[in-house]
Design a protein around this motif. Structure first.
Motif, short mmCIF file in Angstrom:
data_model
loop_
_atom_site.label_atom_id
_atom_site.label_comp_id
_atom_site.label_asym_id
_atom_site.label_seq_id
_atom_site.Cartn_x
_atom_site.Cartn_y
_atom_site.Cartn_z
N ILE A 69 0.83 -1.23 0.00
CA ILE A 69 0.00 0.00 0.00
C ILE A 69 0.86 1.27 0.00
CG2 ILE A 69 -2.03 1.22 0.95
CD1 ILE A 69 -2.77 -1.43 2.33
N LEU A 70 1.55 1.54 1.11
CA LEU A 70 2.48 2.68 1.13
C LEU A 70 3.77 2.16 1.76
CD1 LEU A 70 1.86 5.65 0.33
CD2 LEU A 70 1.60 6.17 2.75
N ASN A 71 4.88 2.23 1.00
CA ASN A 71 6.12 1.68 1.58
C ASN A 71 6.75 2.69 2.54
OD1 ASN A 71 7.84 3.49 0.19
ND2 ASN A 71 7.98 2.11 -1.59
N GLY A 72 7.89 2.29 3.15
CA GLY A 72 8.51 3.11 4.19
C GLY A 72 8.97 4.47 3.69
N ILE A 73 9.51 4.48 2.45
CA ILE A 73 10.01 5.75 1.89
C ILE A 73 8.83 6.71 1.67
CG2 ILE A 73 11.17 6.80 -0.10
CD1 ILE A 73 12.76 4.15 -0.39
N GLN A 74 7.77 6.16 1.04
CA GLN A 74 6.59 7.03 0.77
C GLN A 74 5.95 7.51 2.07
OE1 GLN A 74 4.69 3.83 -1.32
NE2 GLN A 74 5.00 4.77 -3.34
N ALA A 75 5.86 6.60 3.04
CA ALA A 75 5.21 6.97 4.32
C ALA A 75 6.03 8.03 5.05
CB ALA A 75 5.05 5.73 5.19
N THR A 76 7.37 7.86 5.03
CA THR A 76 8.22 8.85 5.73
C THR A 76 8.05 10.22 5.09
OG1 THR A 76 9.79 7.11 6.26
CG2 THR A 76 10.62 9.34 6.42
N LYS A 77 8.04 10.25 3.74
CA LYS A 77 7.85 11.52 3.02
C LYS A 77 6.52 12.15 3.41
CE LYS A 77 10.25 11.19 -1.34
NZ LYS A 77 10.11 10.52 -2.59
N ARG A 78 5.48 11.32 3.42
CA ARG A 78 4.14 11.81 3.71
C ARG A 78 4.07 12.39 5.13
NH1 ARG A 78 -0.72 9.71 1.57
NH2 ARG A 78 0.52 9.10 -0.23
N LEU A 79 4.67 11.65 6.07
CA LEU A 79 4.64 12.12 7.47
C LEU A 79 5.37 13.45 7.61
CD1 LEU A 79 5.30 8.71 9.31
CD2 LEU A 79 3.19 10.06 9.39
N GLU A 81 5.73 15.67 5.23
CA GLU A 81 4.89 16.70 4.60
C GLU A 81 3.77 17.14 5.55
OE1 GLU A 81 5.65 14.88 0.14
OE2 GLU A 81 3.66 14.66 1.07
N MET A 82 3.34 16.18 6.38
CA MET A 82 2.27 16.50 7.35
C MET A 82 2.81 17.29 8.54
SD MET A 82 0.48 12.75 7.38
CE MET A 82 -0.40 12.96 8.92
N GLY A 83 4.13 17.47 8.57
CA GLY A 83 4.73 18.23 9.68
C GLY A 83 5.03 17.37 10.90
N ILE A 84 5.01 16.06 10.74
CA ILE A 84 5.31 15.17 11.89
C ILE A 84 6.81 15.25 12.20
CG2 ILE A 84 5.33 12.75 12.70
CD1 ILE A 84 2.49 14.02 12.34
N GLU A 85 7.13 15.58 13.45
CA GLU A 85 8.54 15.79 13.82
C GLU A 85 9.14 14.63 14.60
OE1 GLU A 85 8.64 19.57 15.77
OE2 GLU A 85 8.37 20.65 13.87
N SER A 86 8.41 13.52 14.70
CA SER A 86 8.93 12.36 15.44
C SER A 86 10.28 11.96 14.84
CB SER A 86 8.01 11.16 15.27
OG SER A 86 6.68 11.53 15.48
N LYS A 87 11.11 11.32 15.68
CA LYS A 87 12.36 10.74 15.15
C LYS A 87 11.97 9.46 14.42
CE LYS A 87 15.30 13.72 16.70
NZ LYS A 87 15.67 13.99 18.02
N ILE A 88 12.40 9.35 13.16
CA ILE A 88 12.06 8.13 12.40
C ILE A 88 13.35 7.36 12.09
CG2 ILE A 88 10.89 7.17 10.39
CD1 ILE A 88 9.30 9.73 10.10
N ALA A 89 13.38 6.09 12.50
CA ALA A 89 14.53 5.23 12.19
C ALA A 89 14.08 4.18 11.19
CB ALA A 89 15.03 4.57 13.48
N GLY A 90 14.76 4.14 10.04
CA GLY A 90 14.48 3.10 9.06
C GLY A 90 15.09 1.79 9.54
#
Ligand code: ADP
Ligand code: CDP
Length: 347
Positions: A69-79, A81-90
């Protein structure tokens, strides 16, 4: 003892696991649980976005790359863009350099290859500046005990902690004590450097922390110390450069059940330590002025409180370390000699 150290659960750190594989979901969830980090699990990138749209927010997101559905790269980009500032670790399996770059550029803060282990998770948390001093002691003890065959608690050797700022002369004086009083010298820094050289999975993490003058997670250092104690026939040890913070101290006591006989503290002014370190010439990556200053700061903020803790228990033997080597050793000898005398009298 565990109650003396605040747990991450109390710090209310939260995490989201985003992974489509049930085994990974379970493993990541359990690892976070072991460190007291409250966490939710979703099955793909779209669900990660949805959960944020519903108003939830997390301190840390562990993001898989390949998902439906939405892979990790797309989801990270989307988050982002939404202004989510959480630390994201791939957290991915066998990503090639191109994928990794694209994933990082999508907005990751960190990247780690699967399988995720407790050590890898600890290193992610350290790199992202989450406060690892506050791990629950139970989880550190469990992790360390599980990863070592047999524990140092099976063997209860006499231990003396040797503390003091970087360059105060701990290693130099330990060599003399070994010669005169038959102790085995275990330097936490040397054990960590040997671990880097051995090519272990923790090597890169340890190297980065030493370069930054930061304190390596207790779990890693304690495991190395336990192993060295177990493998050595001696029953009395100088442990040099450890414990370097409250977490080191409490975790060591909890895991090994060992209390030091006393703490030898080399007290030396910073200018003298700086002069010595800059002239040490051992090719150490951390003996440069920038890292030295960071190590001094860590010593003042994290290591001195440990010395104060033992001082309150009457266990500190302070040595004036700004004198020539031989003179310092005279003072050290006086601390050890009554003990040596006692041994002689018994014979
Ligand atoms: N009392 C002293 N006077 C002058 N130089 C010293 C003294 N003690 C140690 N040194 C030198 O200072 C440097 C740091 O000493 P070292 O024992 O490696 O410190 P530490 O283990 O505390 O980091 C070494 O080059 C050592 O030879
Ligand atoms: N208990 C310890 C001891 C050392 N270390 C790391 O190892 C580095 C070097 O420690 P060391 O004891 O060999 O040297 P000095 O800084 O005392 O000269 C520290 O700056 C830390 O990054 C650690 O993380 N935990």
């Amino acid at each position: 003892m565990a109650d003396e150290v605040p747990s991450l659960a109390e710090s209310k750190l939260t995490a989201l696991v985003v992974d489509d594989n049930f085994v990974n979901q379970t493993m990541h969830h359990k690892l976070l649980d072991r460190l007291g980090i409250k966490n939710d699990v979703v099955c793909n990138g779209q669900e990660a976005v949805d959960v944020h749209c519903s108003g939830r927010n997390y301190d840390l997101i562990l993001m898989d790359m390949e998902m439906p559905i939405l892979n990790g790269i797309q989801a990270t980009k989307r988050l982002r863009e939404m202004g989510i500032e959480s630390k994201i670790a791939g957290v991915t399996t066998r990503a090639n350099e191109g994928d990794k770059k694209e994933f990082m550029e999508a907005g990751l803060n960190d990247f780690q290859e699967k399988p995720l282990t407790i050590s890898k998770l600890l290193s992610i948390l350290h790199r992202l500046d989450f406060h690892v001093q506050t791990y629950t002691m139970g989880s550190i003890a469990d992790a360390a005990n599980k990863e070592v065959n047999g524990t140092a608690s099976e063997k209860r050797p006499a231990v003396i902690f040797v503390l003091g700022g970087p360059g105060s002369g701990k290693g130099t004086q330990c060599a003399y004590i070994v010669d005169h009083f038959g102790y085995t010298h275990l330097s936490a820094g040397d054990l960590l450097r040997a671990e880097i050289k051995s090519g272990s999975e923790n090597g890169t993490m340890i190297q980065n922390m030493i370069k930054e003058g930061k304190i390596v997670p207790s779990e890693v250092t304690i495991k190395l110390l336990q192993k060295a104690i177990q493998e050595n026939g001696n029953d009395k040890f100088l442990i040099d450069g450890f414990p370097r913070n409250e977490e080191n101290r409490a975790a060591f006591e909890k895991v090994t059940g060992i209390e030091p006989k006393f703490v030898l503290f080399f007290d030396c002014p910073e200018e003298e330590m700086e002069r010595r370190l800059l002239g040490r010439n051992q090719g150490r990556e951390d003996d440069n002025i920038e890292t030295i200053r960071k190590r001094f700061k860590v010593f003042l903020e994290s290591s001195l409180p440990v010395i104060q803790y033992y001082e309150a228990k009457g266990k500190v033997r302070k040595i004036h370390a700004a004198k020539p080597i031989e003179d310092v050793f005279q003072e050290v000898k006086a601390v050890f000699s009554p003990e040596a005398e006692k041994v002689k009298r018994k014979q």
